[in-house]
Design a protein around this motif. Structure first.
Motif, PDB file in Angstrom:
ATOM      1  N   GLY A   1       0.785  -1.229   0.000  1.00 13.40           N
ATOM      2  CA  GLY A   1       0.000   0.000   0.000  1.00 13.40           C
ATOM      3  C   GLY A   1       0.812   1.270   0.000  1.00 13.40           C
ATOM      4  O   GLY A   1       0.275   2.354  -0.208  1.00 13.40           O
ATOM      5  N   LYS A   2       2.115   1.179   0.222  1.00 10.38           N
ATOM      6  CA  LYS A   2       2.968   2.373   0.163  1.00 10.38           C
ATOM      7  C   LYS A   2       3.244   2.708  -1.302  1.00 10.38           C
ATOM      8  O   LYS A   2       3.304   1.825  -2.162  1.00 10.38           O
ATOM      9  CB  LYS A   2       4.301   2.129   0.866  1.00 10.38           C
ATOM     10  CG  LYS A   2       4.199   1.962   2.360  1.00 10.38           C
ATOM     11  CD  LYS A   2       4.234   3.288   3.039  1.00 10.38           C
ATOM     12  CE  LYS A   2       4.346   3.092   4.551  1.00 10.38           C
ATOM     13  NZ  LYS A   2       4.039   4.312   5.259  1.00 10.38           N
ATOM     14  N   PHE A   3       3.442   3.986  -1.574  1.00  9.69           N
ATOM     15  CA  PHE A   3       3.748   4.432  -2.929  1.00  9.69           C
ATOM     16  C   PHE A   3       4.904   5.421  -2.883  1.00  9.69           C
ATOM     17  O   PHE A   3       4.919   6.319  -2.048  1.00  9.69           O
ATOM     18  CB  PHE A   3       2.531   5.108  -3.571  1.00  9.69           C
ATOM     19  CG  PHE A   3       2.816   5.647  -4.948  1.00  9.69           C
ATOM     20  CD1 PHE A   3       2.818   4.799  -6.042  1.00  9.69           C
ATOM     21  CD2 PHE A   3       3.111   6.986  -5.141  1.00  9.69           C
ATOM     22  CE1 PHE A   3       3.112   5.281  -7.320  1.00  9.69           C
ATOM     23  CE2 PHE A   3       3.399   7.483  -6.408  1.00  9.69           C
ATOM     24  CZ  PHE A   3       3.398   6.621  -7.496  1.00  9.69           C
ATOM     25  N   ARG A   4       5.861   5.235  -3.773  1.00  4.39           N
ATOM     26  CA  ARG A   4       6.986   6.159  -3.879  1.00  4.39           C
ATOM     27  C   ARG A   4       7.274   6.425  -5.347  1.00  4.39           C
ATOM     28  O   ARG A   4       7.271   5.516  -6.178  1.00  4.39           O
ATOM     29  CB  ARG A   4       8.249   5.586  -3.235  1.00  4.39           C
ATOM     30  CG  ARG A   4       8.172   5.429  -1.737  1.00  4.39           C
ATOM     31  CD  ARG A   4       8.193   6.770  -1.014  1.00  4.39           C
ATOM     32  NE  ARG A   4       8.063   6.594   0.409  1.00  4.39           N
ATOM     33  CZ  ARG A   4       6.923   6.560   1.087  1.00  4.39           C
ATOM     34  NH1 ARG A   4       5.778   6.677   0.445  1.00  4.39           N
ATOM     35  NH2 ARG A   4       6.906   6.412   2.385  1.00  4.39           N
ATOM     36  N   LEU A   5       7.545   7.684  -5.627  1.00  2.00           N
ATOM     37  CA  LEU A   5       7.949   8.093  -6.972  1.00  2.00           C
ATOM     38  C   LEU A   5       9.437   8.376  -6.923  1.00  2.00           C
ATOM     39  O   LEU A   5       9.922   9.016  -5.985  1.00  2.00           O
ATOM     40  CB  LEU A   5       7.183   9.357  -7.373  1.00  2.00           C
ATOM     41  CG  LEU A   5       7.389   9.823  -8.797  1.00  2.00           C
ATOM     42  CD1 LEU A   5       6.728   8.859  -9.781  1.00  2.00           C
ATOM     43  CD2 LEU A   5       6.827  11.221  -8.985  1.00  2.00           C
ATOM     44  N   LYS A   6      10.169   7.866  -7.902  1.00  2.00           N
ATOM     45  CA  LYS A   6      11.598   8.153  -7.948  1.00  2.00           C
ATOM     46  C   LYS A   6      12.034   8.239  -9.391  1.00  2.00           C
ATOM     47  O   LYS A   6      11.400   7.680 -10.289  1.00  2.00           O
ATOM     48  CB  LYS A   6      12.356   7.113  -7.136  1.00  2.00           C
ATOM     49  CG  LYS A   6      13.041   6.010  -7.870  1.00  2.00           C
ATOM     50  CD  LYS A   6      13.716   5.032  -6.930  1.00  2.00           C
ATOM     51  CE  LYS A   6      15.207   5.096  -7.010  1.00  2.00           C
ATOM     52  NZ  LYS A   6      15.895   4.062  -6.269  1.00  2.00           N
ATOM     53  N   THR A   7      13.126   8.954  -9.610  1.00  2.00           N
ATOM     54  CA  THR A   7      13.716   9.051 -10.935  1.00  2.00           C
ATOM     55  C   THR A   7      15.059   8.337 -10.920  1.00  2.00           C
ATOM     56  O   THR A   7      15.859   8.553 -10.011  1.00  2.00           O
ATOM     57  CB  THR A   7      13.903  10.524 -11.359  1.00  2.00           C
ATOM     58  OG1 THR A   7      12.631  11.168 -11.355  1.00  2.00           O
ATOM     59  CG2 THR A   7      14.512  10.631 -12.740  1.00  2.00           C
ATOM     60  N   GLY A   8      15.280   7.475 -11.903  1.00  2.00           N
ATOM     61  CA  GLY A   8      16.543   6.759 -11.999  1.00  2.00           C
ATOM     62  C   GLY A   8      16.687   5.694 -10.926  1.00  2.00           C
ATOM     63  O   GLY A   8      15.706   5.209 -10.372  1.00  2.00           O
TER      64      GLY A   8
ATOM     65  N   LYS B   1       0.008  13.953  -2.961  1.00  2.00           N
ATOM     66  CA  LYS B   1      -1.431  13.770  -3.163  1.00  2.00           C
ATOM     67  C   LYS B   1      -1.813  12.286  -3.146  1.00  2.00           C
ATOM     68  O   LYS B   1      -2.820  11.915  -2.551  1.00  2.00           O
ATOM     69  CB  LYS B   1      -1.887  14.410  -4.473  1.00  2.00           C
ATOM     70  CG  LYS B   1      -3.386  14.414  -4.642  1.00  2.00           C
ATOM     71  CD  LYS B   1      -3.844  15.302  -5.779  1.00  2.00           C
ATOM     72  CE  LYS B   1      -5.368  15.345  -5.842  1.00  2.00           C
ATOM     73  NZ  LYS B   1      -5.842  16.214  -6.923  1.00  2.00           N
ATOM     74  N   VAL B   2      -0.993  11.432  -3.787  1.00  2.00           N
ATOM     75  CA  VAL B   2      -1.292   9.989  -3.770  1.00  2.00           C
ATOM     76  C   VAL B   2      -1.262   9.488  -2.327  1.00  2.00           C
ATOM     77  O   VAL B   2      -2.161   8.774  -1.891  1.00  2.00           O
ATOM     78  CB  VAL B   2      -0.276   9.200  -4.640  1.00  2.00           C
ATOM     79  CG1 VAL B   2      -0.435   7.703  -4.414  1.00  2.00           C
ATOM     80  CG2 VAL B   2      -0.479   9.527  -6.115  1.00  2.00           C
ATOM     81  N   THR B   3      -0.257   9.877  -1.567  1.00  5.42           N
ATOM     82  CA  THR B   3      -0.120   9.446  -0.178  1.00  5.42           C
ATOM     83  C   THR B   3      -1.295   9.954   0.671  1.00  5.42           C
ATOM     84  O   THR B   3      -1.825   9.236   1.507  1.00  5.42           O
ATOM     85  CB  THR B   3       1.217   9.936   0.411  1.00  5.42           C
ATOM     86  OG1 THR B   3       2.272   9.436  -0.428  1.00  5.42           O
ATOM     87  CG2 THR B   3       1.424   9.431   1.807  1.00  5.42           C
ATOM     88  N   HIS B   4      -1.700  11.193   0.407  1.00  4.37           N
ATOM     89  CA  HIS B   4      -2.796  11.806   1.171  1.00  4.37           C
ATOM     90  C   HIS B   4      -4.142  11.153   0.846  1.00  4.37           C
ATOM     91  O   HIS B   4      -4.945  10.897   1.728  1.00  4.37           O
ATOM     92  CB  HIS B   4      -2.853  13.301   0.893  1.00  4.37           C
ATOM     93  CG  HIS B   4      -4.006  14.000   1.550  1.00  4.37           C
ATOM     94  ND1 HIS B   4      -4.044  14.241   2.902  1.00  4.37           N
ATOM     95  CD2 HIS B   4      -5.164  14.462   1.043  1.00  4.37           C
ATOM     96  CE1 HIS B   4      -5.201  14.831   3.203  1.00  4.37           C
ATOM     97  NE2 HIS B   4      -5.894  14.984   2.084  1.00  4.37           N
ATOM     98  N   LEU B   5      -4.372  10.883  -0.444  1.00  3.95           N
ATOM     99  CA  LEU B   5      -5.655  10.324  -0.858  1.00  3.95           C
ATOM    100  C   LEU B   5      -5.795   8.845  -0.493  1.00  3.95           C
ATOM    101  O   LEU B   5      -6.906   8.344  -0.332  1.00  3.95           O
ATOM    102  CB  LEU B   5      -5.833  10.470  -2.385  1.00  3.95           C
ATOM    103  CG  LEU B   5      -6.075  11.878  -2.910  1.00  3.95           C
ATOM    104  CD1 LEU B   5      -6.037  11.880  -4.431  1.00  3.95           C
ATOM    105  CD2 LEU B   5      -7.409  12.421  -2.412  1.00  3.95           C
ATOM    106  N   ALA B   6      -4.667   8.149  -0.386  1.00  7.14           N
ATOM    107  CA  ALA B   6      -4.705   6.706  -0.100  1.00  7.14           C
ATOM    108  C   ALA B   6      -3.705   6.358   0.994  1.00  7.14           C
ATOM    109  O   ALA B   6      -2.658   5.797   0.721  1.00  7.14           O
ATOM    110  CB  ALA B   6      -4.398   5.905  -1.363  1.00  7.14           C
ATOM    111  N   PRO B   7      -4.016   6.725   2.238  1.00  4.92           N
ATOM    112  CA  PRO B   7      -3.079   6.388   3.306  1.00  4.92           C
ATOM    113  C   PRO B   7      -2.870   4.880   3.370  1.00  4.92           C
ATOM    114  O   PRO B   7      -3.819   4.109   3.236  1.00  4.92           O
ATOM    115  CB  PRO B   7      -3.749   6.919   4.573  1.00  4.92           C
ATOM    116  CG  PRO B   7      -5.120   7.344   4.187  1.00  4.92           C
ATOM    117  CD  PRO B   7      -5.208   7.378   2.700  1.00  4.92           C
ATOM    118  N   ALA B   8      -1.624   4.471   3.523  1.00  5.83           N
ATOM    119  CA  ALA B   8      -1.289   3.046   3.540  1.00  5.83           C
ATOM    120  C   ALA B   8      -1.930   2.361   4.752  1.00  5.83           C
ATOM    121  O   ALA B   8      -2.159   2.989   5.779  1.00  5.83           O
ATOM    122  CB  ALA B   8       0.208   2.865   3.554  1.00  5.83           C
ATOM    123  N   PRO B   9      -2.174   1.049   4.624  1.00  2.61           N
ATOM    124  CA  PRO B   9      -2.799   0.308   5.728  1.00  2.61           C
ATOM    125  C   PRO B   9      -1.909   0.262   6.961  1.00  2.61           C
ATOM    126  O   PRO B   9      -0.727   0.377   6.875  1.00  2.61           O
ATOM    127  CB  PRO B   9      -3.002  -1.078   5.134  1.00  2.61           C
ATOM    128  CG  PRO B   9      -2.067  -1.183   3.984  1.00  2.61           C
ATOM    129  CD  PRO B   9      -1.850   0.209   3.507  1.00  2.61           C
TER     130      PRO B   9
END
Length: 194
Positions: free
Chosen positions: A102-109, A186-194
């Motif tokens: 349920g966690k989400f992270r955005l990264k480059t490279g 926004k993704v983290t705020h809208l979908a808090p991880a379990p």
């Protein structure tokens, strides 16, 4: 144009697998923003269209490689070459063992961390692209990883998966604007991880 890739395996028997969460993210985006219809191109399934952002309309190509997960880079490179898309305008959604469910992270490279879909994409794309890392957790034993990623999400996991995919779709215009921090927040705020 922005190229948005979801990693997964083709065919109904894989549809609910944890490894296919990248496909699921693209399905949510396509539905939310009415992109499509899906067509067979670039060794994959594509849907395209325009998404309205705070900076005006942005053209988007969604790509679900049909090469199987470990060869996804061939499909990504074919689409990128055809449209002359810079790596900076490519975002790849994929499952991430090293993030809690349920966690989400955005990264480059960054490295591929053993993810063969990323390894293939990095081998075919010269430059750093963005990665939308969707946490599926680790089974705890490296010998169980294959069964874990090729296993379907459980009903209990569906309680966080649906809201997370919806949050990714709703926040999507921010990534097209180049506002990576706001997208992540926004993704983290809208979908808090379990």
């Amino acid at each position: 144009m922005h190229l948005i890739v979801g990693l997964g395996n083709p065919g109904g028997k894989y549809a609910g697998n944890r490894h296919n969460v990248g496909f699921m993210a693209l399905d949510a985006i396509a539905e939310d923003w009415r992109l499509g219809p899906w067509k067979s191109r670039f060794q994959g399934q594509t849907a395209e269209g325009v998404v309205e952002t705070g900076q005006g309309p942005k053209k988007v190509l969604l790509l679900k490689p049909q090469t199987y997960y470990n060869e996804a880079g061939r499909s990504v490179a074919e689409a990128a070459r055809f449209y002359k898309i810079d790596p900076a305008d490519i975002l790849v959604f994929h499952d991430e063992l090293d993030l809690a469910p349920g966690k989400f992270r955005l990264k480059t490279g960054g490295g591929h961390a053993g993810n063969n879909g990323l390894r293939s994409t990095k081998a075919h794309i010269a430059g750093d692209f963005k990665r939308g890392r969707i946490g599926i957790g680790h089974p705890g034993d490296k010998n169980q990883v294959t069964n874990w990623v090729l296993g379907d999400f459980s009903k209990a996991e569906g309680e966080w998966l649906g809201p997370l995919l919806d949050a990714i779709a709703r926040a999507f215009p921010l990534i097209l604007e180049g506002n990576e921090d706001a997208f992540q927040t926004k993704v983290t705020h809208l979908a808090p991880a379990p």
